[in-house]
Scaffold this motif. Structure first.
Motif, PDB file in Angstrom:
ATOM      1  N   GLY A  74      -6.640 -34.960  17.883  1.00  0.00           N
ATOM      2  CA  GLY A  74      -8.012 -35.179  18.626  1.00  0.00           C
ATOM      3  C   GLY A  74      -7.699 -35.313  20.271  1.00  0.00           C
ATOM      4  N   TYR A  75      -7.125 -36.080  20.460  1.00  0.00           N
ATOM      5  CA  TYR A  75      -6.632 -36.421  21.675  1.00  0.00           C
ATOM      6  C   TYR A  75      -6.071 -34.983  22.391  1.00  0.00           C
ATOM      7  CZ  TYR A  75      -7.432 -41.242  20.739  1.00  0.00           C
ATOM      8  OH  TYR A  75      -8.171 -42.315  20.311  1.00  0.00           O
ATOM      9  N   PHE A 112      -6.756 -31.951  21.577  1.00  0.00           N
ATOM     10  CA  PHE A 112      -7.683 -31.144  22.005  1.00  0.00           C
ATOM     11  C   PHE A 112      -8.444 -31.199  23.196  1.00  0.00           C
ATOM     12  CE2 PHE A 112      -6.662 -29.180  17.701  1.00  0.00           C
ATOM     13  CZ  PHE A 112      -6.996 -28.041  17.755  1.00  0.00           C
ATOM     14  N   ILE A 113      -8.885 -32.637  23.318  1.00  0.00           N
ATOM     15  CA  ILE A 113      -9.672 -32.819  24.538  1.00  0.00           C
ATOM     16  C   ILE A 113      -8.973 -33.193  25.801  1.00  0.00           C
ATOM     17  CG2 ILE A 113     -11.447 -33.701  22.918  1.00  0.00           C
ATOM     18  CD1 ILE A 113     -10.552 -36.619  24.207  1.00  0.00           C
ATOM     19  N   PRO A 146      -6.816 -31.689  27.758  1.00  0.00           N
ATOM     20  CA  PRO A 146      -7.040 -30.464  29.074  1.00  0.00           C
ATOM     21  C   PRO A 146      -8.410 -30.933  29.797  1.00  0.00           C
ATOM     22  CG  PRO A 146      -6.312 -29.308  27.069  1.00  0.00           C
ATOM     23  CD  PRO A 146      -6.544 -30.703  26.762  1.00  0.00           C
ATOM     24  N   ALA A 147      -9.505 -30.798  29.030  1.00  0.00           N
ATOM     25  CA  ALA A 147     -10.574 -30.790  29.599  1.00  0.00           C
ATOM     26  C   ALA A 147     -11.007 -32.166  30.192  1.00  0.00           C
ATOM     27  CB  ALA A 147     -11.937 -30.406  28.503  1.00  0.00           C
ATOM     28  N   THR A 148     -10.313 -33.286  29.713  1.00  0.00           N
ATOM     29  CA  THR A 148     -10.535 -34.728  30.158  1.00  0.00           C
ATOM     30  C   THR A 148      -9.862 -34.787  31.261  1.00  0.00           C
ATOM     31  OG1 THR A 148     -10.760 -35.267  27.694  1.00  0.00           O
ATOM     32  CG2 THR A 148     -10.313 -36.900  29.537  1.00  0.00           C
ATOM     33  N   TYR A 164      -8.677 -32.591  33.392  1.00  0.00           N
ATOM     34  CA  TYR A 164      -9.459 -31.709  34.305  1.00  0.00           C
ATOM     35  C   TYR A 164     -10.675 -32.638  35.155  1.00  0.00           C
ATOM     36  CZ  TYR A 164     -12.078 -27.886  36.624  1.00  0.00           C
ATOM     37  OH  TYR A 164     -12.563 -26.997  37.548  1.00  0.00           O
ATOM     38  N   LEU A 165     -11.424 -33.013  34.182  1.00  0.00           N
ATOM     39  CA  LEU A 165     -12.412 -33.437  34.771  1.00  0.00           C
ATOM     40  C   LEU A 165     -12.386 -34.953  35.501  1.00  0.00           C
ATOM     41  CD1 LEU A 165     -15.430 -33.714  31.891  1.00  0.00           C
ATOM     42  CD2 LEU A 165     -15.291 -32.432  34.145  1.00  0.00           C
ATOM     43  N   ILE A 209      -9.310 -35.242  37.450  1.00  0.00           N
ATOM     44  CA  ILE A 209      -9.027 -34.708  38.652  1.00  0.00           C
ATOM     45  C   ILE A 209      -9.861 -34.438  39.439  1.00  0.00           C
ATOM     46  CG2 ILE A 209      -7.375 -33.376  39.688  1.00  0.00           C
ATOM     47  CD1 ILE A 209      -5.548 -33.782  37.536  1.00  0.00           C
ATOM     48  N   PHE A 210     -10.683 -33.424  39.076  1.00  0.00           N
ATOM     49  CA  PHE A 210     -11.641 -32.695  39.909  1.00  0.00           C
ATOM     50  C   PHE A 210     -13.039 -33.254  39.854  1.00  0.00           C
ATOM     51  CE2 PHE A 210      -8.110 -29.747  39.145  1.00  0.00           C
ATOM     52  CZ  PHE A 210      -7.589 -29.778  40.390  1.00  0.00           C
ATOM     53  N   SER A 211     -13.344 -34.354  39.194  1.00  0.00           N
ATOM     54  CA  SER A 211     -14.780 -34.486  39.079  1.00  0.00           C
ATOM     55  C   SER A 211     -15.098 -36.189  39.283  1.00  0.00           C
ATOM     56  CB  SER A 211     -15.585 -34.475  37.846  1.00  0.00           C
ATOM     57  OG  SER A 211     -16.808 -34.213  37.696  1.00  0.00           O
ATOM     58  N   LEU A 212     -14.042 -36.922  38.659  1.00  0.00           N
ATOM     59  CA  LEU A 212     -14.064 -38.019  38.968  1.00  0.00           C
ATOM     60  C   LEU A 212     -13.304 -38.852  39.976  1.00  0.00           C
ATOM     61  CD1 LEU A 212     -14.008 -39.458  35.068  1.00  0.00           C
ATOM     62  CD2 LEU A 212     -16.216 -39.488  36.498  1.00  0.00           C
ATOM     63  N   LEU A 243     -10.285 -24.513  28.184  1.00  0.00           N
ATOM     64  CA  LEU A 243     -10.663 -26.140  28.351  1.00  0.00           C
ATOM     65  C   LEU A 243     -12.125 -26.448  27.422  1.00  0.00           C
ATOM     66  CD1 LEU A 243     -10.265 -27.201  32.060  1.00  0.00           C
ATOM     67  CD2 LEU A 243      -8.610 -27.018  30.122  1.00  0.00           C
ATOM     68  N   ALA A 264     -11.812 -28.744  23.946  1.00  0.00           N
ATOM     69  CA  ALA A 264     -12.161 -29.921  23.807  1.00  0.00           C
ATOM     70  C   ALA A 264     -13.716 -30.094  22.953  1.00  0.00           C
ATOM     71  CB  ALA A 264     -12.738 -30.298  25.229  1.00  0.00           C
ATOM     72  N   LEU A 305     -12.900 -33.377  15.140  1.00  0.00           N
ATOM     73  CA  LEU A 305     -11.929 -34.258  14.695  1.00  0.00           C
ATOM     74  C   LEU A 305     -12.392 -35.800  14.851  1.00  0.00           C
ATOM     75  CD1 LEU A 305      -8.997 -32.244  16.503  1.00  0.00           C
ATOM     76  CD2 LEU A 305      -9.384 -32.652  14.107  1.00  0.00           C
ATOM     77  N   PHE A 356     -11.455 -39.610  16.048  1.00  0.00           N
ATOM     78  CA  PHE A 356     -10.363 -40.249  16.899  1.00  0.00           C
ATOM     79  C   PHE A 356     -11.071 -41.339  17.709  1.00  0.00           C
ATOM     80  CE2 PHE A 356     -11.269 -36.422  19.168  1.00  0.00           C
ATOM     81  CZ  PHE A 356     -11.442 -36.903  20.405  1.00  0.00           C
ATOM     82  N   PHE A 372     -18.126 -37.349  29.565  1.00  0.00           N
ATOM     83  CA  PHE A 372     -18.315 -36.012  29.784  1.00  0.00           C
ATOM     84  C   PHE A 372     -19.572 -35.656  30.351  1.00  0.00           C
ATOM     85  CE2 PHE A 372     -14.905 -32.895  28.489  1.00  0.00           C
ATOM     86  CZ  PHE A 372     -13.903 -33.753  28.290  1.00  0.00           C
TER      87      PHE A 372
END
Lengths: 309, 287
Positions: free
Chosen positions: A11-12, A14-15, A17-19, A21-22, A24-27, B97, B101, B108, B110, B120
């Motif tokens: 699970g980690y 899979f999420i 790349p998007a996490t 990304y967010l 670095i480029f959002s938070l 991406l 996600a 999944l 977790f 998000f």
């Protein structure tokens, strides 16, 4: 429990790349903007001294920044209610069972997906004195009035240079926002209207509740969440007005269309004061969050009373 | 709403509705019509009015398109290539991406999954324009200014969260029995994702991709800042340079340039329009 343990790390993965990304480029930018706003951060000077809240103090006393905030509010107060009401009205129109109504929906949506730079160029023509579309129509109306012998020709001036007159320039931006935003807002209302159960109307019509009555007692209350969503997103967008101002008025005449985001643009990319621009961005951010929160709170009150009925 | 009334009254009501629709259509479409027909006037001709819009002196004239496309100072073809590279890059990058996600969130289990998903959603509330100044500083530190990397990767307007949310909602509607069957055949998560979920989620992927395409293609603020040399400009920024250069003059040429920029978007929108509407309905804006 076993599968739970087993899938855990995937699970980690899979999420991730998007996490990342967010983050670095959002938070990170939000945090970094806060850091920059506390410094005298000039783009071209290597020395970036810490100045504490000095940027914010300067802002509070800056008449030009206050003017920009005022202009943004004027734009939002004028364009949001008008935008919501017009797009709801059109949504009601295009959800009627009429032949070919789908074609109209598509047509109305087109300005919403188009390049705003190109649209602004066309609107500059629409708003021209004498030769522009609006003044041309005014001229025609004048002609008809004169032709009917009601008054001399030239009743209404056709020389108004909408983009150069204080007041008119802002009105022009508002009109353009209605035109651009109509389709996207309308589609959201259409989705909301289609979610209202047909049975509600049937039950109400048995009680003699039809037409305008059923609109007030069924459609509007049922549509409240959609209206809230449209209002909040339209407001957020209104405070981020930029491209039409950049293309059509450059903040003029006499700073009457100098809205906050355009002001930030000039601060950052003409004066290169990124620290000050970050402080202004934070003020804009706070304004947007605050207004959205107030709207949610106000409308929640509205939702609750509707349910209590 | 069943309208049971006198046939004459119904007929009149219906005509009024159509009249309203036609009036709105005219206001919506007229500026585009004017734009296109002005581009067919000779470049040195006077600004056309409604009276002579459809009947330019000397007939329709397509030379402006050739003139603009081979314009020396502004390489329009290069702008078009840049727009294509940037837009395709953003669409592929965001779809990758978001779909990964979305699978994680939809399928999944977790620790902290719901908390991360909530964060998000929160990032969707951050107005993109507010991020631009710090993003510029960050991208500058990466050395990405005036490169494709800088134009594609930090795309601040395109909310990754929006795409993830939309795809997650769709993945949840894909029957789990499909996953289970694949798992019995010995498939791992990555293969289930690739062979089961993605093929059944094509419409949702098309929706996210379509929005990403339009937002990126028509975006102005970020490429205006992230590119500085003429060869890295996108069509949208190039058009603004063109418009500034001719401020208030050469209307036929200006409208030719505007038409060239708008036509790809229009074709794309008309081809993909059902995905736009579907996406809005599916993102479950019911409160």
């Amino acid at each position: 429990m076993n599968t739970h343990q087993r899938t855990n790390w995937r699970g980690y993965a899979f999420i991730a790349p998007a996490t990342i990304y967010l983050v670095i480029f959002s938070l990170l930018p939000i945090v970094f903007a806060g850091y920059m706003s506390l410094h005298r951060w000039h783009l071209l000077k290597p020395d970036k001294p810490f100045v504490g809240l000095a940027n914010f103090q300067t802002l509070a006393a800056d008449p030009f920044f206050r003017n920009a905030v005022f202009n943004s509010f004027v734009y939002a107060i004028a364009s949001v209610p008008l935008g919501v009401v017009t797009s709801l009205a059109v949504a009601l129109l295009v959800t009627r069972r009429l032949r070919g109504v789908g074609v109209f929906r598509t047509l109305f949506y087109i300005p919403g997906i188009c390049s705003q730079v190109a649209i602004s160029m066309v609107w500059i023509w629409i708003l021209l004195p004498e030769t522009g579309l609006i003044n041309y129509c005014v001229g025609k109306v004048n002609g008809w009035i004169a032709g009917a012998g009601l008054a001399d020709s030239g009743l209404i001036p056709t020389t108004t240079n909408f983009l150069q007159e204080p007041g008119w320039a802002m009105a022009a931006l508002v009109a353009m926002s209605l035109w651009i935003g109509l389709g996207p807002r309308m589609i959201i209302f259409v989705a909301g209207l289609q979610n209202i159960s047909e049975e509600l109307y049937e039950a109400a019509s048995l009680d003699g509740c039809t037409g305008a009555k059923s609109f007030w007692h069924i459609t509007l209350p049922q549509l409240a969440p959609t209206t809230l969503f449209v209002t909040v997103t339209t407001t957020i967008a209104a405070f981020q007005l930029f491209t039409p101002v950049y293309m059509m008025t450059k903040g003029g005449p006499q700073r009457t269309t100098d809205v906050v985001l355009y002001h930030i643009y000039k601060e950052a990319w003409q004066k290169f004061e990124l620290g000050m621009a970050s402080a202004q961005s934070y003020v804009l951010f706070a304004m947007i969050v605050l207004i959205a929160a107030v709207q949610l709170w106000l409308m929640r009150g509205g939702l609750a009373t509707e349910e209590a009925r | 709403m069943s309208a049971v009334g006198h046939p004459v009254r119904r007929c009149v009501g219906r005509s009024l509705l159509y009249l309203a629709l036609v009036v709105i259509t005219v206001t919506t479409v007229l500026p585009f019509v004017w734009m296109f027909f002005t581009s067919l006037h000779h470049k040195d001709a006077q600004l056309p009015t409604i009276d002579n819009l459809f009947t330019p002196e000397g007939g329709y004239h397509f030379g402006n398109y050739e003139y603009v496309l081979t314009f020396g100072e502004l390489p329009v073809w290069r702008f078009a290539v840049n727009s294509c590279v940037v837009t395709c890059g953003v669409v592929v990058f965001q779809l990758t991406l978001c779909s990964l996600a979305a699978y994680g969130f939809a399928r999944l289990r977790f620790r902290g999954r719901d908390a991360v998903f909530f964060v998000f959603l929160l990032t969707m509330m951050i107005p993109a324009q507010v991020l631009v100044v710090p993003l510029f500083a960050i991208v500058r530190n990466f050395g990405w200014l005036d490169t494709y990397w800088g134009l594609i990767i930090p795309y601040p307007y395109l909310s990754t969260a929006f795409g993830t949310f939309l795809l997650r909602q769709f993945f949840l509607t894909v029957p789990r029995s499909l996953d289970d069957a694949a798992r019995l055949d010995g498939c791992g998560d990555l293969r289930i994702f690739w062979h089961v979920i993605l093929p059944s989620a094509k419409p949702a992927l098309a929706t996210v991709g379509a929005f990403a395409f339009i937002w990126t293609w028509t975006d102005f603020y970020w490429p205006l800042l992230a590119s500085s040399s003429t060869t890295m400009r996108t069509l949208e920024v190039g058009l603004s340079v063109f418009s500034d250069a001719y401020a208030g003059t050469m209307w036929a040429l200006q409208m030719t340039a505007a038409t060239i920029v708008l036509i790809p978007v229009l074709i794309f929108f008309l081809g993909m329009q059902r995905f736009f509407v579907r996406g809005i309905v599916q993102s479950g804006i019911k409160g």
